[in-house]
Design an enzyme around this catalytic site. Structure first.
Site, PDB file in Angstrom:
ATOM      1  N   ASP A 126      -6.624   6.686  15.417  1.00 15.20           N
ATOM      2  CA  ASP A 126      -7.510   6.676  16.579  1.00 15.20           C
ATOM      3  C   ASP A 126      -7.874   5.218  16.825  1.00 15.20           C
ATOM      4  O   ASP A 126      -8.514   4.579  15.977  1.00 15.20           O
ATOM      5  CB  ASP A 126      -8.758   7.506  16.284  1.00 15.20           C
ATOM      6  CG  ASP A 126      -9.728   7.570  17.456  1.00 15.20           C
ATOM      7  OD1 ASP A 126      -9.589   6.758  18.390  1.00 15.20           O
ATOM      8  OD2 ASP A 126     -10.627   8.419  17.437  1.00 15.20           O
ATOM      9  N   ASN A 138       0.221   1.637  23.709  1.00 13.80           N
ATOM     10  CA  ASN A 138       0.438   2.633  24.763  1.00 13.80           C
ATOM     11  C   ASN A 138      -0.746   3.575  24.951  1.00 13.80           C
ATOM     12  O   ASN A 138      -0.923   4.131  26.035  1.00 13.80           O
ATOM     13  CB  ASN A 138       1.698   3.439  24.433  1.00 13.80           C
ATOM     14  CG  ASN A 138       1.891   4.623  25.343  1.00 13.80           C
ATOM     15  OD1 ASN A 138       2.225   4.483  26.507  1.00 13.80           O
ATOM     16  ND2 ASN A 138       1.684   5.830  24.797  1.00 13.80           N
ATOM     17  N   TYR A 156     -11.036   2.823  34.985  1.00 17.50           N
ATOM     18  CA  TYR A 156      -9.638   2.700  34.592  1.00 17.50           C
ATOM     19  C   TYR A 156      -9.047   1.373  35.068  1.00 17.50           C
ATOM     20  O   TYR A 156      -8.424   0.642  34.289  1.00 17.50           O
ATOM     21  CB  TYR A 156      -8.825   3.866  35.143  1.00 17.50           C
ATOM     22  CG  TYR A 156      -7.373   3.797  34.742  1.00 17.50           C
ATOM     23  CD1 TYR A 156      -6.986   4.091  33.431  1.00 17.50           C
ATOM     24  CD2 TYR A 156      -6.396   3.423  35.655  1.00 17.50           C
ATOM     25  CE1 TYR A 156      -5.655   4.011  33.054  1.00 17.50           C
ATOM     26  CE2 TYR A 156      -5.060   3.338  35.283  1.00 17.50           C
ATOM     27  CZ  TYR A 156      -4.701   3.631  33.984  1.00 17.50           C
ATOM     28  OH  TYR A 156      -3.387   3.535  33.603  1.00 17.50           O
ATOM     29  N   LYS A 201      -7.770  -1.986  32.689  1.00 10.70           N
ATOM     30  CA  LYS A 201      -6.408  -2.528  32.705  1.00 10.70           C
ATOM     31  C   LYS A 201      -6.399  -3.988  33.151  1.00 10.70           C
ATOM     32  O   LYS A 201      -5.578  -4.788  32.686  1.00 10.70           O
ATOM     33  CB  LYS A 201      -5.507  -1.684  33.601  1.00 10.70           C
ATOM     34  CG  LYS A 201      -5.262  -0.277  33.064  1.00 10.70           C
ATOM     35  CD  LYS A 201      -4.593  -0.291  31.693  1.00 10.70           C
ATOM     36  CE  LYS A 201      -4.221   1.094  31.216  1.00 10.70           C
ATOM     37  NZ  LYS A 201      -3.567   1.092  29.886  1.00 10.70           N
ATOM     38  N   THR A 256       3.223  12.744  34.061  1.00  9.33           N
ATOM     39  CA  THR A 256       2.803  13.063  32.688  1.00  9.33           C
ATOM     40  C   THR A 256       1.495  13.855  32.744  1.00  9.33           C
ATOM     41  O   THR A 256       0.882  14.007  33.802  1.00  9.33           O
ATOM     42  CB  THR A 256       2.555  11.786  31.865  1.00  9.33           C
ATOM     43  OG1 THR A 256       1.433  11.078  32.426  1.00  9.33           O
ATOM     44  CG2 THR A 256       3.778  10.876  31.844  1.00  9.33           C
TER      45      THR A 256
END
Length: 237
Positions: free
Chosen positions: A60, A83, A160, A164, A195
């Site tokens: 984790d 990833n 998000y 990034k 996905t």
């Protein structure tokens, strides 16, 4: 001796396909996953495909103790593929995204990623050609977000996107620190891929997305470093 690669969040989606493609290139792959049972299922599937040089790692990226435990087990590493990531709860308007959502997303996508990377620097230094691939997103590009002609211009989930963008900054700083060494450190945007991460809405296949990540995971001594890449080449920061 086979090159060793650790892929965080490697039990499904792009991470799993990346593992498969690197196994096909004769790498030894460690699949990091928060859920050991799910990681075991991924290993079983890869074994059925004929790949034996793969190992599940209970990891984790937000757990310091888990990171240290893995670092004590994997003392030599050639490639680190960061990833693992989460989108966070939606909506994420800039005016009212909660601190809880911001902190949760940044814990995985930024703080945990940096701690993991820093912890594995000594193991990577033992490699003749160490590589770090930070899996980013075109949604992390400030250049894109300020370009009204960009196809995703109206997609701006704060937590998000900002996580990034911050990840891309880490790529720039880390690559600069190791610019006079044999390290290759890049951000890679795999693209809008179908996905579980996006409820299977992306138009791109995991095979194509993983292929791009693998391209920058197997760079030779002439490969780029400190860059941000997408399908069409270098992307704006």
């Amino acid at each position: 001796m086979k090159k060793k690669v650790l892929i965080t969040g490697g039990n499904k989606g792009i991470g799993f396909e990346t593992a498969k493609q690197l196994l096909a290139k004769d790498y030894y792959v460690y699949i990091g996953c928060r859920n050991k049972a799910k990681a075991a299922d991924a290993i079983e599937e890869l074994n059925k495909l004929g790949y034996a040089d793969v190992e599940a790692i209970d990891l984790d990226v937000t757990d310091e103790n888990a990171i240290m435990k893995v670092a004590n087990e994997i003392t030599e590493l050639d490639v680190l593929i960061n990833n693992a990531g989460i989108p966070g709860d939606f909506p994420q308007n800039a005016s009212d995204t909660s601190q809880e959502t911001l902190r949760k997303v940044f814990d995985t996508n930024f703080f945990g990623l940096i701690q993991l990377t820093q912890t594995f620097i000594p193991a990577l230094k033992k490699s003749a050609a160490p590589i770090i691939v930070n899996v980013s997103s075109d949604l992390g590009s400030l250049g894109n977000h300020t370009n009204p002609e960009w196809e995703h211009y109206e997609v701006k989930p704060l937590a998000y996107c900002a996580s990034k963008t911050a990840l891309n900054a880490f790529t720039v700083m880390l690559a600069y620190e190791f610019k006079d060494t044999n390290f290759k450190i890049n951000s890679v945007n795999p693209g809008y891929t179908k996905t579980d991460f996006n409820n299977n809405q992306g138009p791109k296949s995991v095979e194509d997305a993983a292929e791009l990540i693998v391209q920058y995971a197997v760079l030779d001594e002439n490969g780029s470093t400190g860059k941000f890449f997408s399908d069409n080449g270098e992307s704006p920061w």
